[in-house]
Design a protein around this motif. Structure first.
Motif, PDB file in Angstrom:
ATOM      1  N   ILE A 101       0.851  -1.181   0.000  1.00 31.46           N
ATOM      2  CA  ILE A 101       0.000   0.000   0.000  1.00 31.46           C
ATOM      3  C   ILE A 101       0.893   1.240   0.000  1.00 31.46           C
ATOM      4  O   ILE A 101       2.092   1.164   0.274  1.00 31.46           O
ATOM      5  CB  ILE A 101      -0.936   0.028   1.230  1.00 31.46           C
ATOM      6  CG1 ILE A 101      -0.114   0.047   2.530  1.00 31.46           C
ATOM      7  CG2 ILE A 101      -1.904  -1.154   1.205  1.00 31.46           C
ATOM      8  CD1 ILE A 101      -0.956   0.216   3.771  1.00 31.46           C
ATOM      9  N   ASN A 102       0.279   2.376  -0.319  1.00 30.95           N
ATOM     10  CA  ASN A 102       1.009   3.636  -0.340  1.00 30.95           C
ATOM     11  C   ASN A 102       0.338   4.621   0.618  1.00 30.95           C
ATOM     12  O   ASN A 102      -0.854   4.878   0.524  1.00 30.95           O
ATOM     13  CB  ASN A 102       1.037   4.229  -1.757  1.00 30.95           C
ATOM     14  CG  ASN A 102       1.903   5.470  -1.838  1.00 30.95           C
ATOM     15  OD1 ASN A 102       1.494   6.550  -1.413  1.00 30.95           O
ATOM     16  ND2 ASN A 102       3.099   5.324  -2.385  1.00 30.95           N
ATOM     17  N   ILE A 103       1.128   5.131   1.559  1.00 33.55           N
ATOM     18  CA  ILE A 103       0.620   6.120   2.516  1.00 33.55           C
ATOM     19  C   ILE A 103       1.497   7.357   2.427  1.00 33.55           C
ATOM     20  O   ILE A 103       2.680   7.319   2.801  1.00 33.55           O
ATOM     21  CB  ILE A 103       0.625   5.567   3.953  1.00 33.55           C
ATOM     22  CG1 ILE A 103      -0.292   4.345   4.077  1.00 33.55           C
ATOM     23  CG2 ILE A 103       0.180   6.648   4.938  1.00 33.55           C
ATOM     24  CD1 ILE A 103      -0.301   3.732   5.470  1.00 33.55           C
ATOM     25  N   LEU A 104       0.926   8.439   1.908  1.00 37.69           N
ATOM     26  CA  LEU A 104       1.642   9.716   1.787  1.00 37.69           C
ATOM     27  C   LEU A 104       3.000   9.540   1.099  1.00 37.69           C
ATOM     28  O   LEU A 104       4.012  10.103   1.505  1.00 37.69           O
ATOM     29  CB  LEU A 104       1.831  10.349   3.168  1.00 37.69           C
ATOM     30  CG  LEU A 104       0.543  10.638   3.970  1.00 37.69           C
ATOM     31  CD1 LEU A 104       0.891  11.150   5.356  1.00 37.69           C
ATOM     32  CD2 LEU A 104      -0.324  11.628   3.211  1.00 37.69           C
ATOM     33  N   ASN A 156       5.806   3.595   0.408  1.00 37.30           N
ATOM     34  CA  ASN A 156       5.375   2.254   0.015  1.00 37.30           C
ATOM     35  C   ASN A 156       5.572   1.299   1.199  1.00 37.30           C
ATOM     36  O   ASN A 156       6.680   1.133   1.702  1.00 37.30           O
ATOM     37  CB  ASN A 156       6.178   1.760  -1.184  1.00 37.30           C
ATOM     38  CG  ASN A 156       5.843   2.541  -2.436  1.00 37.30           C
ATOM     39  OD1 ASN A 156       4.680   2.842  -2.701  1.00 37.30           O
ATOM     40  ND2 ASN A 156       6.856   2.905  -3.212  1.00 37.30           N
ATOM     41  N   ILE A 157       4.475   0.704   1.638  1.00 38.55           N
ATOM     42  CA  ILE A 157       4.510  -0.170   2.807  1.00 38.55           C
ATOM     43  C   ILE A 157       4.103  -1.577   2.399  1.00 38.55           C
ATOM     44  O   ILE A 157       3.059  -1.784   1.779  1.00 38.55           O
ATOM     45  CB  ILE A 157       3.574   0.354   3.906  1.00 38.55           C
ATOM     46  CG1 ILE A 157       4.059   1.724   4.393  1.00 38.55           C
ATOM     47  CG2 ILE A 157       3.499  -0.626   5.077  1.00 38.55           C
ATOM     48  CD1 ILE A 157       3.140   2.375   5.398  1.00 38.55           C
ATOM     49  N   GLU A 158       4.943  -2.531   2.753  1.00 41.33           N
ATOM     50  CA  GLU A 158       4.663  -3.940   2.476  1.00 41.33           C
ATOM     51  C   GLU A 158       3.999  -4.554   3.706  1.00 41.33           C
ATOM     52  O   GLU A 158       4.567  -4.526   4.805  1.00 41.33           O
ATOM     53  CB  GLU A 158       5.966  -4.674   2.158  1.00 41.33           C
ATOM     54  CG  GLU A 158       5.757  -6.041   1.539  1.00 41.33           C
ATOM     55  CD  GLU A 158       7.071  -6.673   1.115  1.00 41.33           C
ATOM     56  OE1 GLU A 158       7.138  -7.219   0.008  1.00 41.33           O
ATOM     57  OE2 GLU A 158       8.036  -6.610   1.915  1.00 41.33           O
ATOM     58  N   LEU A 159       2.804  -5.081   3.533  1.00 42.91           N
ATOM     59  CA  LEU A 159       2.025  -5.598   4.655  1.00 42.91           C
ATOM     60  C   LEU A 159       2.380  -7.052   4.946  1.00 42.91           C
ATOM     61  O   LEU A 159       1.676  -7.990   4.558  1.00 42.91           O
ATOM     62  CB  LEU A 159       0.527  -5.444   4.370  1.00 42.91           C
ATOM     63  CG  LEU A 159       0.038  -4.003   4.177  1.00 42.91           C
ATOM     64  CD1 LEU A 159      -1.458  -3.971   3.910  1.00 42.91           C
ATOM     65  CD2 LEU A 159       0.380  -3.148   5.401  1.00 42.91           C
ATOM     66  N   LEU A 191       5.600   3.466  12.514  1.00 39.18           N
ATOM     67  CA  LEU A 191       7.025   3.190  12.713  1.00 39.18           C
ATOM     68  C   LEU A 191       7.327   1.702  12.567  1.00 39.18           C
ATOM     69  O   LEU A 191       8.402   1.316  12.073  1.00 39.18           O
ATOM     70  CB  LEU A 191       7.464   3.673  14.104  1.00 39.18           C
ATOM     71  CG  LEU A 191       7.493   5.191  14.302  1.00 39.18           C
ATOM     72  CD1 LEU A 191       7.752   5.526  15.767  1.00 39.18           C
ATOM     73  CD2 LEU A 191       8.580   5.823  13.425  1.00 39.18           C
ATOM     74  N   LEU A 192       6.384   0.870  12.980  1.00 45.94           N
ATOM     75  CA  LEU A 192       6.562  -0.578  12.861  1.00 45.94           C
ATOM     76  C   LEU A 192       6.797  -0.987  11.414  1.00 45.94           C
ATOM     77  O   LEU A 192       7.737  -1.728  11.108  1.00 45.94           O
ATOM     78  CB  LEU A 192       5.331  -1.296  13.430  1.00 45.94           C
ATOM     79  CG  LEU A 192       5.221  -2.804  13.146  1.00 45.94           C
ATOM     80  CD1 LEU A 192       6.335  -3.560  13.864  1.00 45.94           C
ATOM     81  CD2 LEU A 192       3.848  -3.335  13.582  1.00 45.94           C
ATOM     82  N   PHE A 193       5.962  -0.487  10.516  1.00 42.37           N
ATOM     83  CA  PHE A 193       6.060  -0.917   9.115  1.00 42.37           C
ATOM     84  C   PHE A 193       7.115  -0.162   8.315  1.00 42.37           C
ATOM     85  O   PHE A 193       7.673  -0.699   7.362  1.00 42.37           O
ATOM     86  CB  PHE A 193       4.687  -0.771   8.437  1.00 42.37           C
ATOM     87  CG  PHE A 193       3.691  -1.797   8.885  1.00 42.37           C
ATOM     88  CD1 PHE A 193       3.750  -3.098   8.409  1.00 42.37           C
ATOM     89  CD2 PHE A 193       2.697  -1.463   9.798  1.00 42.37           C
ATOM     90  CE1 PHE A 193       2.833  -4.052   8.824  1.00 42.37           C
ATOM     91  CE2 PHE A 193       1.779  -2.404  10.228  1.00 42.37           C
ATOM     92  CZ  PHE A 193       1.845  -3.709   9.743  1.00 42.37           C
ATOM     93  N   VAL A 194       7.397   1.067   8.714  1.00 46.40           N
ATOM     94  CA  VAL A 194       8.300   1.899   7.913  1.00 46.40           C
ATOM     95  C   VAL A 194       9.755   1.802   8.372  1.00 46.40           C
ATOM     96  O   VAL A 194      10.678   1.725   7.552  1.00 46.40           O
ATOM     97  CB  VAL A 194       7.838   3.375   7.939  1.00 46.40           C
ATOM     98  CG1 VAL A 194       8.823   4.258   7.178  1.00 46.40           C
ATOM     99  CG2 VAL A 194       6.442   3.503   7.339  1.00 46.40           C
ATOM    100  N   ILE A 195       9.982   1.796   9.684  1.00 45.63           N
ATOM    101  CA  ILE A 195      11.366   1.870  10.187  1.00 45.63           C
ATOM    102  C   ILE A 195      11.734   0.674  11.065  1.00 45.63           C
ATOM    103  O   ILE A 195      12.665  -0.080  10.755  1.00 45.63           O
ATOM    104  CB  ILE A 195      11.587   3.173  10.988  1.00 45.63           C
ATOM    105  CG1 ILE A 195      11.372   4.397  10.093  1.00 45.63           C
ATOM    106  CG2 ILE A 195      12.997   3.188  11.591  1.00 45.63           C
ATOM    107  CD1 ILE A 195      11.458   5.717  10.834  1.00 45.63           C
ATOM    108  N   ILE A 196      10.997   0.488  12.168  1.00 41.99           N
ATOM    109  CA  ILE A 196      11.388  -0.513  13.164  1.00 41.99           C
ATOM    110  C   ILE A 196      11.338  -1.924  12.608  1.00 41.99           C
ATOM    111  O   ILE A 196      12.252  -2.733  12.838  1.00 41.99           O
ATOM    112  CB  ILE A 196      10.499  -0.413  14.426  1.00 41.99           C
ATOM    113  CG1 ILE A 196      10.523   1.010  14.993  1.00 41.99           C
ATOM    114  CG2 ILE A 196      10.950  -1.418  15.473  1.00 41.99           C
ATOM    115  CD1 ILE A 196      11.905   1.466  15.416  1.00 41.99           C
ATOM    116  N   GLY A 197      10.268  -2.236  11.864  1.00 45.92           N
ATOM    117  CA  GLY A 197      10.132  -3.577  11.295  1.00 45.92           C
ATOM    118  C   GLY A 197      11.285  -3.948  10.379  1.00 45.92           C
ATOM    119  O   GLY A 197      11.969  -4.957  10.599  1.00 45.92           O
TER     120      GLY A 197
END
Length: 478
Positions: free
Chosen positions: A222-225, A228-231, A279-285
């Motif tokens: 998905i794309n948020i602002l 690109n985030i992978e679920l 932060l979980l999906f973008v950086i920490i994960g």
């Protein structure tokens, strides 16, 4: 507690109070199953050598900035009843004493202690699951009690075995959630918000991390602002969960301070969960996954490329690491290793490291059997080692006289080599020595080889200790 039970410990309690610098030097005190634990304002005012000579004392050492005096099970309860009167202190819980001790530690020590505290709360559940897993291994795998498994020989227990299998695997399906909960609580946040983030990490709408990694499933993107985030889920993401616990706690504290009281009840948790999730999906994960991959890779690289040398080194130095307190981090490494590979080769190495020190204690006992005080300390220390507790042996004997410590480390290297060549592994973590039998993997006669590896470490530790003493004739005055 009757007066008759405690009166004979009056002198011991008085002596301890005097030798630690008086009651004005006591910051806090409590006791565990075998030890009186005291936090002092100034450790330099105590006389550790003299404390060890007090009647009923089986050993004394400083660990985690606590003075720990070994009296033994049952006795310590009676001593503490008298001690708190002599010291003029109110009852403190063991956690209160640990908190007082933590205040005296540097940031690095506090960080290590925090990691340890996170897993301390989870280990009972992990240990229960691992023990059940060990039972199902004994029941379901051929070659343990014969060519056929116990279930094949006695089909009537198939249902029991299946029940144990389900019970043993449940905690591992939600382990990241438990770690986030425990870490959030430890770092001062609302643990329920940790549970929320843990549930998000394992959400069924996310692609299963193991399935995506193996190519059996595709992750939704998905794309948020513009991001690109992978679920993808975080099954087995122990390192990620640890990091997220800290993040949730700090965000919770921040928003509870900054958000006005009128709207805090709903807005603070909303902001904490939303920002934590991002932060979980973008950086920490991604960062946590990378760290976990490198951690597992480096461990596996060491076993594959260093071979027996890597196992020998780990077994040889592990108990020295215990002295520093850094061994608490190993639990996180074991959890990640289990999540990634299903097996834990570290536990057998830690067990033989313990037993090497146990052999050194037996060597010390052999050399000083006629000394009542040495015999008392040695027997109780070895008993603790059999159940995975090495501090009394380390601080009461081996480190104190130095040569038994080195001899024990050398003895452990032989056990480490045996673990390598016979491929002894475990299905869980949190137990070593005798309790460790329950979590040893049964493949290739694992239980028998685990026993042999530990006995080998004991024998070699004993031999090295006695041989050194006979050749060098060391002094036992310290």
């Amino acid at each position: 507690m009757s007066k008759n039970n405690t009166s004979k410990y009056n002198e011991a309690a008085k002596d301890v109070v005097h030798l630690i610098g008086g009651k004005e030097n006591i910051q806090g005190a409590a006791h565990c199953a075998t030890r009186l634990r005291i936090v002092l304002k100034d450790n330099d005012k105590m006389d550790l050598k003299a404390i060890e000579q007090v009647e009923h004392v089986k050993g004394a050492f400083v660990a985690g900035d606590q003075l720990q005096i070994i009296f033994g099970a049952g006795i310590v309860n009676n001593v503490f009843e008298v001690f708190k009167v002599e010291a003029g202190i109110a009852d403190m819980s063991l956690s209160d004493v640990k908190e007082q001790s933590t205040k005296k530690q540097n940031p690095f020590q506090r960080g290590i202690k925090a990691l340890s505290d996170v897993f301390v709360q989870i280990i009972p559940g992990l240990l229960a699951a691992a023990l059940l897993m060990g039972i199902t291994g004994l029941l379901g795998q051929p070659g343990v009690f014969g060519e056929r498994s116990v279930v094949e020989m006695y089909p009537s227990i198939t249902g029991i075995n299946r029940f144990f299998q389900i019970m043993s695997t449940g905690i591992f399906t939600i382990l990241p959630l438990l770690v986030v909960y425990s870490a959030t609580k430890r770092f001062g946040g609302n643990p329920v918000l940790g549970l929320v983030i843990g549930a998000i990490m394992l959400h069924p709408d996310l692609g299963n991390a193991f399935a995506v990694a193996s190519g059996d499933a595709n992750a939704e993107q998905i794309n948020i602002l513009g991001l690109n985030i992978e679920l993808v889920g975080f099954q087995g993401g122990i390192i990620v969960a640890l990091m997220m616990g800290l993040v949730v706690a700090k965000l919770d504290q921040f928003f509870n301070k900054k958000v006005p009281d009128m709207i805090k009840l709903f807005l603070a948790p909303l902001l904490t969960v939303t920002l934590s999730g991002l932060l979980l999906f973008v950086i920490i994960g991604p960062l946590g996954r990378t760290l976990a991959d490198y951690l597992t890779y480096s461990l596996m690289w060491g076993t594959e490329n260093l071979g027996v040398i890597g196992f020998i080194l780990f077994a040889g130095v592990q108990q020295i690491v215990v002295i520093t307190g850094l061994h608490h981090v190993i639990g996180a490494v074991e959890a990640q290793l289990l999540a990634d590979t299903g097996f834990n080769f570290i536990m057998p190495l830690m067990s033989v490291a313990l037993m090497g020190q146990g052999g050194a204690v037996l060597g010390y006992l052999f050399l000083r059997w006629k000394d009542d005080k040495a015999r008392q300390i040695g027997v109780s220390s070895f008993g603790s080692l059999l159940f995975g507790i090495s501090e009394p042996a380390l601080f009461g004997i081996n480190l104190k006289y130095k040569f038994p410590l080195i001899a024990g480390c050398l003895g452990a290297t032989f056990g480490g080599a045996y673990v390598y060549f016979l491929n002894v592994t475990a299905l869980g973590f949190g137990a070593t020595a005798i309790p460790g039998f329950a979590i040893v993997a049964t493949q290739g006669g694992g239980h028998l080889h685990y026993l042999i590896a530990n006995i080998l470490a004991i024998v070699m530790g004993f031999i090295f200790t006695v041989a050194y003493a006979k050749i060098k004739k060391p002094s036992y005055e310290v």
